[in-house]
Design a protein around this motif. Structure first.
Motif: not given
Lengths: 269, 346
Positions: B119-125, B300-303, B316-318
């Motif tokens: 999974p990839i998460v972008v740091g759009a906080m 929230g990102e890190w959680q 959360r976000y594809a």
């Protein structure tokens, strides 16, 4: 403040200006105004009118002063009409105060020219207005605020306008101006004027103009933020004060028919 | 047992934002390794967290103690490093915004994520801000009925907050902006940089309510740094104001007006752990307020990353959403730049 030893000026309320809220405003200025004799002549009274058409008719009756209650519908007319009316009023010696939701707010007058935008990077005038508001009318109110708070705009360009609001841009001097409004079906009418500069920022927030809730004026700089004293007076009550001063002392209204014509000219060109 | 995090890049954002955020989740995360091209920076920053350090991305990716990779390097390296982290079979990857510098690169990252299941998460906080997420659960059809969107980011210099969020290992050095501001090419570069450097923070939020940009009407760079952008799409209008001044006052707001509701969020500044935004959602039934919560969007990102690594919650976000966010930002930046190159925007 003008003298309070004079007799209160009789007031004739024309058309939709004969409204409980206007009566309440006048009742808060009992030394300045009193109701004219019902059914009596308007000659010798000050008159409140809702439209330019009513203003034209009122001028014929030789009142001592006129309050144009707002600019609704004005933008649809021609600049020449407003200039002609301004000329007629001046020739007849009848002062005319143009009221609006923000331009005559006492917080603006209290600035007394202190709001210097010369070094600003951007001026923002944003508003939230009720459904049914006409974008040109709201823009005129915003230009009026800009004029009384900072100075006249130039090079106004409407970018977008529809039933949901509008966007426009302009300049005051060399400073760019962003004008915007959003229509709200839920909230009350409100506005903000922000002056963004590298070292100093100003923020004027205007709550519902139908109430006397005060505008907040804050100046932010390196030393902190200074909140100017609040004044619990609506712009509409202030407009009546200005009319009294114009009639009794010959004071120049902060926003006149000539100013309205100039702002209308900006919209049409 | 907590999940190990490896940082690629140990600059101010890693030091001031991510290390305190990870430390604040010490019940589930720890910093396992810090990589930076500057060995002194890598060593000093790693020492703060009791982590290993190095100058090699390959070494970090080969370290089994690194289960989540945070790509906090210069933008141009994001794609290569994120794809490598996926290939290394890590449990999750955080890529600081922007996801990549080109759409092709972003698609490459999404493909790598899809192929490897990482999974990839972008740091759009702000998309992880608890107040935003709470408002989202209650805003009903506002995305469908939105008519006007306003994003306003007025901030002092980053240093004002960085120094209160950490004690930087070394002061960052920024390139001096050069060029004649009346030159359309300079102005175009300026607006492109402003969109991808500042406006991008709120663009995923803007896209929720104005999904497709059809026309940019105004693109005006502001001096010393900022922008006014207005654009339209699908009968909706957006206005974006951004301005960095030399003072101290901040205002970071996001507003939406729709047919049946209105939303306003006031975000806290980046870097400092000042909690979430406050969201006000006005509907025909009344005014609903969400927040402020103690956690901000970075936490929230890190959680979310910790939960992804342990399989506790779905992504959360594809990845396709993240690519679309970048496409939106790049498209807006190019349209704004084009307008300035035509000399008609300001």
């Amino acid at each position: 403040m003008t003298s309070t030893t004079l007799e209160p000026l009789p007031v004739t309320l024309s058309g939709s200006t004969d409204h409980p809220a206007v009566h309440a405003t006048l009742a808060s200025l009992p030394k300045y105004f009193r109701p004219a004799t019902p059914g009596g002549p308007t000659t010798g009274t000050v008159v409140a009118v809702p439209t330019l058409t009513a203003l034209r008719a009122a001028l014929d009756a030789r009142p001592t002063g006129i309050l144009l209650a707002g600019v609704a519908g004005v933008a649809a007319g021609g600049v020449a009409d407003v200039r002609e009316l301004a000329g007629r009023a001046a020739a007849a010696g009848v002062p005319v105060v143009v009221a609006g939701p923000w331009a005559l707010d006492p917080a603006v007058a209290a600035l007394a020219g202190a709001l210097d935008a010369e070094d600003a990077s951007l001026i923002e005038v944003t508003a939230t207005v009720p459904a049914g508001s006409s974008p040109p009318d709201v823009l005129l109110d915003q230009l009026a605020l800009l004029r009384t708070a900072i100075g006249p705009a130039r090079a106004v360009e409407v970018i977008q306008a529809d039933a949901h609001g509008h966007l426009a841009r302009a300049h005051v001097g060399d400073v760019p101006v962003h004008l915007a409004a959003a229509v709200s079906g839920l909230g009350t009418r409100r506005a903000r004027l922000d002056v963004l500069g590298p070292a100093v920022q100003w923020r004027l927030s205007f709550p519902d103009p139908a109430t006397a809730r005060p505008a907040t004026v804050a100046r932010t700089d390196a030393d902190g933020e200074r909140l100017l004293p609040t004044l619990y007076e609506s712009a509409y009550r202030a407009a009546w004060r200005h009319l009294h001063a114009a009639v009794t002392d010959g004071a120049t209204p902060p926003y006149s028919l000539h100013d309205l014509a100039d702002d209308l000219d900006l919209l049409h060109n | 047992m907590t999940v190990g995090v490896g940082f690629i890049g140990a600059g101010p954002v890693t030091q001031a934002i991510h290390l305190p955020a990870v430390a604040g989740l010490s019940d589930r995360l720890h910093v396992a390794r810090v990589m930076d091209v500057d060995e002194g920076t890598a060593a000093a920053v790693a020492a703060r967290a009791g982590a290993a350090h190095g100058t090699s991305v390959e070494e970090l990716l080969a370290d089994p103690a690194v289960e989540i990779v945070a790509v906090c390097s210069p933008h141009a390296f994001h794609a290569e490093q994120a794809e490598a982290a996926c290939a290394a079979g890590k449990k999750a990857v955080l890529v600081e915004k922007p996801l990549a510098t080109t759409l092709d690169d972003a698609r490459g990252i999404a493909k790598a994520a899809r192929d490897t299941g990482v999974p990839i998460v972008v740091g759009a906080m702000h998309t992880y801000d608890p107040a935003w997420l709470a408002a989202e659960r209650h805003w009903g059809d506002l995305p469908a009925t939105a008519r006007r969107i306003r994003s306003r980011i007025v901030l002092p210099p980053n240093a004002r907050f960085e120094t209160l969020a950490t004690q930087l290992h070394a002061e960052p050095v920024f390139p001096v902006r050069a060029g004649d501001p009346s030159d359309p090419a300079v102005r175009a570069a300026s607006i492109r940089g402003a969109v991808l450097g500042l406006a991008i923070h709120n663009l995923p939020l803007v896209r929720r309510f104005l999904p497709r940009v059809e026309r940019v009407d105004v693109a005006r760079p502001l001096s010393p740094f900022g922008y006014v952008l207005t654009f339209q799409g699908g009968g909706r209008t957006a206005e974006l104001i951004g301005y960095l001044h030399r003072g101290w006052r901040e205002e970071w707001s996001f507003e939406v007006w729709g047919d049946g509701g209105e939303l306003r969020l006031d975000f806290t500044p980046s870097y400092v752990r000042a909690g979430s935004a406050t969201a006000e959602l006005r509907t025909p039934t009344g005014l609903h307020t969400f927040g402020p919560h103690p956690d901000n969007g970075y936490t929230g990102e890190w959680q979310h990353l910790a939960a992804l690594a342990t399989g506790a919650e779905p992504l959360r976000y594809a990845a396709s959403d993240l690519v679309d966010d970048l496409a939106y930002a790049l498209d807006l930046a190019e349209r704004a730049a084009d307008l300035l190159l035509q000399g008609t925007a300001a």
